[in-house]
Design a protein around this motif. Structure first.
Motif, PDB file in Angstrom:
ATOM      1  N   LEU A  25       3.371 -13.809 -34.445  1.00  0.00           N
ATOM      2  CA  LEU A  25       3.684 -12.767 -35.411  1.00  0.00           C
ATOM      3  C   LEU A  25       2.418 -12.107 -35.947  1.00  0.00           C
ATOM      4  O   LEU A  25       2.347 -10.877 -36.068  1.00  0.00           O
ATOM      5  N   VAL A  26       1.424 -12.930 -36.254  1.00  0.00           N
ATOM      6  CA  VAL A  26       0.154 -12.390 -36.760  1.00  0.00           C
ATOM      7  C   VAL A  26      -0.480 -11.459 -35.728  1.00  0.00           C
ATOM      8  O   VAL A  26      -0.953 -10.360 -36.047  1.00  0.00           O
ATOM      9  N   LEU A  27      -0.496 -11.905 -34.462  1.00  0.00           N
ATOM     10  CA  LEU A  27      -1.087 -11.080 -33.398  1.00  0.00           C
ATOM     11  C   LEU A  27      -0.335  -9.758 -33.220  1.00  0.00           C
ATOM     12  O   LEU A  27      -0.947  -8.697 -33.060  1.00  0.00           O
ATOM     13  N   MET A  28       0.995  -9.817 -33.235  1.00  0.00           N
ATOM     14  CA  MET A  28       1.783  -8.598 -33.067  1.00  0.00           C
ATOM     15  C   MET A  28       1.535  -7.621 -34.205  1.00  0.00           C
ATOM     16  O   MET A  28       1.427  -6.404 -33.998  1.00  0.00           O
ATOM     17  N   ARG A  29       1.410  -8.147 -35.431  1.00  0.00           N
ATOM     18  CA  ARG A  29       1.147  -7.281 -36.580  1.00  0.00           C
ATOM     19  C   ARG A  29      -0.260  -6.687 -36.506  1.00  0.00           C
ATOM     20  O   ARG A  29      -0.457  -5.510 -36.803  1.00  0.00           O
ATOM     21  N   GLN A  30      -1.219  -7.499 -36.117  1.00  0.00           N
ATOM     22  CA  GLN A  30      -2.583  -6.995 -35.992  1.00  0.00           C
ATOM     23  C   GLN A  30      -2.688  -5.902 -34.927  1.00  0.00           C
ATOM     24  O   GLN A  30      -3.383  -4.903 -35.121  1.00  0.00           O
ATOM     25  N   ASN A  31      -2.016  -6.122 -33.819  1.00  0.00           N
ATOM     26  CA  ASN A  31      -2.078  -5.165 -32.701  1.00  0.00           C
ATOM     27  C   ASN A  31      -1.086  -4.012 -32.837  1.00  0.00           C
ATOM     28  O   ASN A  31      -1.131  -3.057 -32.054  1.00  0.00           O
ATOM     29  N   ARG A  32      -0.181  -4.156 -33.849  1.00  0.00           N
ATOM     30  CA  ARG A  32       0.877  -3.146 -34.049  1.00  0.00           C
ATOM     31  C   ARG A  32       1.716  -2.974 -32.782  1.00  0.00           C
ATOM     32  O   ARG A  32       1.992  -1.867 -32.336  1.00  0.00           O
ATOM     33  N   HIS A  33       2.119  -4.090 -32.207  1.00  0.00           N
ATOM     34  CA  HIS A  33       2.962  -4.089 -31.024  1.00  0.00           C
ATOM     35  C   HIS A  33       4.366  -4.584 -31.384  1.00  0.00           C
ATOM     36  O   HIS A  33       4.520  -5.448 -32.247  1.00  0.00           O
ATOM     37  N   SER A  34       5.348  -4.032 -30.694  1.00  0.00           N
ATOM     38  CA  SER A  34       6.729  -4.429 -30.968  1.00  0.00           C
ATOM     39  C   SER A  34       7.186  -5.588 -30.093  1.00  0.00           C
ATOM     40  O   SER A  34       8.320  -6.043 -30.221  1.00  0.00           O
TER      41      SER A  34
END
Length: 329
Positions: A25-34
């Motif tokens: 979740l942290v990585l997806m939020r940092q990368n702004r990926h869905s």
């Protein structure tokens, strides 16, 4: 053909199957990926990129994380598990060489909004979404619409006289052939010619002659019936095609446009009438073929030009028969 390779984006968030969901979740939020791609051994450095196994094990989407959150809220358990527990296993992958249509079909069949893109060795090379495909198709449709509009414009130009913006000889022949292919359809035509127009050009110049022709064709268009058509037959000679009318109705229509040209009041010092005028020959015969009908109208026009000018003559008028005998067997 546009391929998936041309539209795909970079791979984005990549995680291991044993990676904690909180980290995912942290990585997806940092990368702004869905979504996140689950792989067996994602590369740690650029050096590792060429040697590591790049097969796709699964996908983790925002919806998958929402489902986990829902379960946590209900159960109160804070142990959310790791990537393999919630991932979509063996997601549909699309070859980089596939067409947009193939990619769209795969997306619809799988119900996936995001699809990993793989090369011929099934190695992960990118990502593509339904939005990417839809936007590409929108662009294609817009381009096709532009091409259709451009083709229509080119077709219209090929059937239009550039100076007078009326039909040219090609358009006239096409439309007359269509009428002759409709048995029982009544129509008439009138050949129109400006009186002493060569003298007008010699006196005022060809540019003035072109402007006069434009004024004349404009006046004719304003005074002809809706559904009738005007064509440039050649030089200053025009052809007026009148549908659903007999010879008498066509004579009235041709006389109406003759009067409209006279009312323009275009000065012509070398004309006995001192203004630019129009003569016309009208013909209508359901038994005649195209060439014969034009010959009738041409003979009537010749009679008008040699018997006073600024008048409209029917092909059946007394005296025209002698002209017809000399022009058509």
């Amino acid at each position: 053909m546009i391929t998936v390779r041309e539209l795909m984006t970079s791979v984005g968030t990549q995680v291991r199957p044993d990676q904690r969901l909180t980290e995912v979740l942290v990585l997806m939020r940092q990368n702004r990926h869905s979504c996140a791609v689950v792989r067996a051994a994602p590369p740690e450095t650029e050096k590792d990129l060429g040697s590591c196994e790049r097969g796709v094990l699964g996908l983790i989407r925002e919806q998958d994380l929402l489902n986990v959150l829902h379960e946590v809220l209900i159960s109160g358990e804070l142990d959310v598990g790791c990537a393999r527990d919630v991932m979509m296993a063996d997601p549909m992958c699309v070859p980089a060489s596939a067409s947009l249509l193939d990619a769209l079909k795969l997306a619809q069949e799988s119900g996936q909004r995001q699809m990993p893109v793989v090369d011929e060795r099934h190695q992960l090379v990118g990502m593509i979404t339904q939005t990417d495909i839809a936007q590409a198709y929108i662009h294609i449709l817009e381009r096709q619409s532009e091409l259709v509009t451009a083709n229509r414009a080119l077709k219209a130009e090929s059937l239009q006289d550039s100076l007078l913006t009326i039909g040219n000889r090609r358009a006239m022949e096409r439309d007359l052939k269509r009428l002759f292919a409709q048995p029982g359809r009544q129509f008439a035509l009138a050949l129109l010619d400006l009186d002493w127009f060569k003298k007008y050009n010699d006196l005022y110049g060809h540019q003035a002659g072109d402007r006069a022709l434009q004024q004349v064709s404009g006046a004719i268009k304003r005074h002809m019936r809706q559904g009738d058509s005007l064509y440039r037959y050649g030089g200053e000679e025009l052809l007026l095609l009148m549908t659903d009318t007999d010879l008498e109705g066509a004579w009235q229509g041709a006389n109406r446009v003759r009067e409209a040209v006279q009312q323009l009041g275009i000065e012509h010092a070398d004309s006995p009438l001192q203004m630019l005028t129009l003569s016309a020959g009208v013909a209508s015969d359901p038994k005649a073929d195209l060439q014969t009908l034009i010959a009738y109208a041409d003979a009537a026009l010749y009679f008008a030009k040699t018997h006073g000018h600024n008048c409209v003559v029917r092909s059946s008028d007394q005296g025209v028969e002698d002209v017809l005998e000399g022009t058509h067997p």
